[in-house]
Scaffold this motif. Sequence first.
Motif, mmCIF file in Angstrom:
data_model
loop_
_atom_site.group_PDB
_atom_site.id
_atom_site.type_symbol
_atom_site.label_atom_id
_atom_site.label_comp_id
_atom_site.label_asym_id
_atom_site.label_seq_id
_atom_site.Cartn_x
_atom_site.Cartn_y
_atom_site.Cartn_z
ATOM 1 N N ASP A 1 0.834 -1.199 0.000
ATOM 2 C CA ASP A 1 0.000 0.000 0.000
ATOM 3 C C ASP A 1 0.871 1.252 0.000
ATOM 4 O O ASP A 1 1.741 1.425 0.849
ATOM 5 N N THR A 2 0.613 2.122 -0.974
ATOM 6 C CA THR A 2 1.358 3.378 -1.041
ATOM 7 C C THR A 2 0.360 4.508 -1.295
ATOM 8 O O THR A 2 -0.857 4.286 -1.295
ATOM 9 N N ALA A 3 0.855 5.709 -1.478
ATOM 10 C CA ALA A 3 -0.015 6.850 -1.789
ATOM 11 C C ALA A 3 0.869 7.976 -2.305
ATOM 12 O O ALA A 3 2.066 8.023 -1.997
ATOM 13 N N GLU B 1 5.620 6.181 -3.857
ATOM 14 C CA GLU B 1 5.177 5.498 -5.088
ATOM 15 C C GLU B 1 6.376 5.186 -5.988
ATOM 16 O O GLU B 1 6.441 4.114 -6.598
ATOM 17 N N THR C 1 -2.847 2.084 -4.300
ATOM 18 C CA THR C 1 -2.501 3.487 -4.072
ATOM 19 C C THR C 1 -3.782 4.310 -4.003
ATOM 20 O O THR C 1 -4.882 3.729 -3.995
ATOM 21 N N SER D 1 0.104 8.562 -10.741
ATOM 22 C CA SER D 1 0.438 7.395 -9.914
ATOM 23 C C SER D 1 0.921 6.236 -10.791
ATOM 24 O O SER D 1 1.883 5.547 -10.448
ATOM 25 N N TYR E 1 -7.449 0.744 -6.154
ATOM 26 C CA TYR E 1 -7.314 2.202 -6.226
ATOM 27 C C TYR E 1 -8.309 2.833 -5.252
ATOM 28 O O TYR E 1 -9.527 2.661 -5.378
#
Length: 373
Positions: free
Chosen positions: A55-57, A66, A84, A103, A115
């Motif tokens: 999990d990223t953002a 990212e 993300t 992204s 998403y």
Amino acid sequence: MQYRKFGQTGKDISALGFGAMRLPSQTVDGKTVYDEEESIRMIHRAVELGVNYIDTAPYYCDGQSEIIVGKALKGIRDQVMVSTKNPIEDDSGANAIKRLEKSLRQLDIEAIDFYHLWGIGWETYTEKIDKPDGPLEAVLKAKEQGLIRHLSFSFHDKPENMIKLVDTGHFESVLCQYNLLDRSNEEAIAHAHEKGLGVVIMGPVGGGRLGAPSDAIKKMLPGMASSAELAMRFVLANQSVSCALSGMSSMAMVEENAKVADNKQALSDDELKNIEISMAENKKMADLYCTGCNYCMPCPNEVNIPLNFELMNYHRVYGLTDHAKSQYAKIGEADGPSGKKADACVECGLCEPKCPQKIAIIKQLKETAAALG
Ligand code: SF4
Ligand code: SF4
């Protein structure tokens, strides 16, 4: 590694997810520099240990997360699901797509598995997202085009509004807060699970609060290696939960968390009951001090009274002293919560008659400053 059904997505998800929001870094000339090589090694090790959800953002790690995750994905893309988020800045679908495209570029992948509409609540959903030519229409179209595999939301609002968002029928998973110290989303989580959504938990160790060693918490279940283990196992004992995300910042954390998520032995009913009783007792003690009702505010000298007492309770009731001290140090700082620390109290006495708990605020603030300052 335990795997669980990820709602009705047809996927199995590892009980531990890699949260890429606290990647290892150091300060060089006043600037935070992220250790890309170590971050990649950690992600690869997590995958080796069975983690299949990352999990990223866009804003994590000063915008580096990212990009680093994208580099780590080279060669292992088919082994992991990538999540993300879209920070909903306005009601424009076109702008939402620009953020999605960014992204995809940063991650250097063709499609995002999960998403998330990022940190939304019911008001944002109705006023900005579900609009003609708005973000919802845009991301659903992007899903048809194959740029997104599953649509999700992450959530910071009242639990009843999580239920409303689940019931819109547009989402396949939800990312929300749930831990030993904050169980307010428990019913909404059960509802999401019943409705077929995957449930990913952020902050299983209370945003770090439960990661710090605490005898008070460890006492609840003797034999646990750490408060973090207890906290993580508590979250995973909830069968409506698909995955617990941990924001990992060292290789040791990767190893420790993977070991906990490997433990297929669920907490027994007795153990859960024991936790529940201890937490309720602790909570009662905490409530005796301060309920956070805010009636004493505003303080003419800007002391953030409820926050100072909340942190004092982490120290005094839960034994989470390291966390309490580090959060106390941030009060009033540029990147910290607003207001002033306990030591800014000038003893004017305006607040005390307003407190329904009849707390000796001035005296307690002095104790807080002495304990946490
Ligand atoms: S006594 Fe201290 S905390 Fe209370 S209002 Fe006065 S300055 Fe603020
Ligand atoms: S009025 Fe009393 S109980 Fe309420 S926030 Fe202030 S100190 Fe806490």
